[in-house]
Design an enzyme around this catalytic site. Structure first.
Site, short mmCIF file in Angstrom:
data_model
loop_
_atom_site.label_atom_id
_atom_site.label_comp_id
_atom_site.label_asym_id
_atom_site.label_seq_id
_atom_site.Cartn_x
_atom_site.Cartn_y
_atom_site.Cartn_z
N GLU A 161 -3.45 7.61 -3.94
CA GLU A 161 -3.60 6.31 -3.07
C GLU A 161 -3.28 5.30 -4.29
O GLU A 161 -4.11 5.16 -5.27
CB GLU A 161 -4.72 6.13 -2.54
CG GLU A 161 -4.79 4.68 -1.49
CD GLU A 161 -6.15 4.56 -0.71
OE1 GLU A 161 -6.14 4.90 0.35
OE2 GLU A 161 -7.15 4.51 -1.55
N TYR A 188 0.88 -1.14 0.05
CA TYR A 188 0.01 0.04 0.13
C TYR A 188 0.72 1.17 0.03
O TYR A 188 1.98 1.18 0.92
CB TYR A 188 -0.95 0.12 1.17
CG TYR A 188 -1.58 1.28 1.27
CD1 TYR A 188 -2.92 1.58 0.79
CD2 TYR A 188 -1.02 2.53 2.29
CE1 TYR A 188 -3.37 2.79 0.88
CE2 TYR A 188 -1.73 3.68 2.11
CZ TYR A 188 -2.88 3.81 1.65
OH TYR A 188 -3.81 5.05 1.61
#
Length: 384
Positions: free
Chosen positions: A196, A108
């Site tokens: 993101e 991530y």
């Protein structure tokens, strides 16, 4: 402002952020053409402004052109329901077709503003492909954070430290560090509020790629990036919120049944809080602005009444710049023009508040006039 994944990846390419090769298709035939160009083995991904697309059946990995066409035929036009769309779902109008990647590991990576520090932070985790909120709640120690000094930006040693923290080695560390620096460059230059990558992947060939990408733009910076406005997809937004923006009203739909018309974001938040305290549930956040006029109040009134969940309305205006009698004029005209029977509680304070109260009392339109914010909240809850 939110944009689609394919638009986010187009933006990232301009900043040398590595993303899989691909393109957007609006018909099954276009999807097949893209799959043929990409070698057949591709991923077909529904394009909506919501996460959880894979679990909802909106992402397919296929091995050949025919399968890509079939997947696009199934996905385009489907009503995709995810945990972020709600039970009503969102209709898919286009798909992203991109080359499939052989994944070794998933991570991530995200960049956003930490409001507690008033600084941009870069977050990374070895827990890729899952909601980062779940990781933060379950294992916060697994999230690596680098705070960016605005005077110098994200420094190479910080990006390298994050890469090492992800467990990468050798050339992959240098590649990941360059990726992180490029993503930060895109975030800051394009005035983003969120960048993101979930998942960020290391392929079996050793490449670092953004397998998924989510970009939100800071609305306050859009005046500097006129080209970003062309990326807006109003079909992905709440219709009432779109209409409100056309009148320069700040409107956000909520799940309650008490509609709110307030001037000023702070007062709007306080109004929603005191409605909750009185036992009610606000149906919306609606800020008509510091210069609220009769016209803006009428527009706000109409938007609220377009929501079938609204069973009562609370109007809370503090007259500083705006005169309360002008607001009262707009409220009266709105009730007359819209012919609504929804109970309406009005609390006006400030400039010409006494004149406004008299106007409402004489209107014979069954307004409930409140003397204070607590009184207004209790009275509007009592009408339900």
């Amino acid at each position: 402002m939110k944009i689609h994944e394919f638009q986010a990846k187009d933006l990232l390419r301009r900043y040398n952020v590595a993303v899989p090769e691909g393109g957007v298709a609006r018909t099954p035939r276009e999807a097949g053409d893209l799959a043929a160009r990409l070698g057949g083995r591709v991923v077909v991904k529904a394009q909506i402004h919501a996460g959880g697309r894979g679990k909802g059946g909106g992402i397919r990995v296929v091995e050949d052109v025919d399968a890509a066409v079939a997947a696009a035929r199934d996905i385009i036009g489907m009503l995709l329901v995810t945990h972020q769309t709600g039970p009503g779902g969102q209709q898919v109008k286009q798909v992203l077709v991109e080359a499939a990647s052989d994944i070794d590991r998933e991570f991530y990576l995200g960049i956003t503003l930490d409001r507690t520090q008033n600084r941009v932070v870069v977050m990374a985790s070895r827990e890729g492909g899952v909601e980062i909120e779940e990781v933060a709640a379950r294992s916060p120690e697994k999230i690596l954070v680098e705070t960016v000094d605005p005077s110098v930006g994200l420094l190479p040693f910080q990006a390298t430290r994050l890469a090492f923290g992800l467990g990468l080695e050798g050339a992959s560390v240098r590649q990941a560090a360059r990726f992180i620096l490029s993503l930060h460059d895109a975030y800051s230059t394009a005035d983003c509020s969120l960048a993101e990558i979930n998942p960020l992947v290391l392929t079996t060939a050793g490449d670092v790629l953004a397998l998924d990408a989510k970009i939100n733009f800071d609305d306050s910076g859009l005046y500097r990036h006129k080209e970003q406005l062309e990326l807006r997809d109003v079909d992905e937004e709440d219709k009432l919120e779109v209409e409100a923006s056309e009148y320069d009203l700040n409107y956000i739909k909520l799940d309650g049944n008490i509609g709110c018309i307030v001037n000023g974001a702070g007062l709007a938040m306080a109004t929603m809080d005191i409605i909750k305290l009185a036992g009610g549930e606000p149906a919306n956040f609606l800020d008509v602005g510091g210069g609220a006029s009769a016209e803006t109040v009428q527009n706000g009134f109409r938007i609220l009444l377009s929501d079938p969940n609204v069973k009562a309305i609370l109007i809370n205006i503090f007259g500083g710049i705006v005169r309360c009698d002008r607001v009262a004029e707009g409220v009266i005209q709105a009730r007359q023009n819209l012919e609504t029977t929804v109970p309406t509680v009005v609390r006006l304070a400030g400039t010409n508040a006494d004149v406004a109260a008299a106007m409402l009392e004489k209107s014979s339109l069954d307004f409930v006039v409140a003397t204070g914010l607590k009184d207004a909240a209790e009275k509007v809850v009592a009408t339900l």
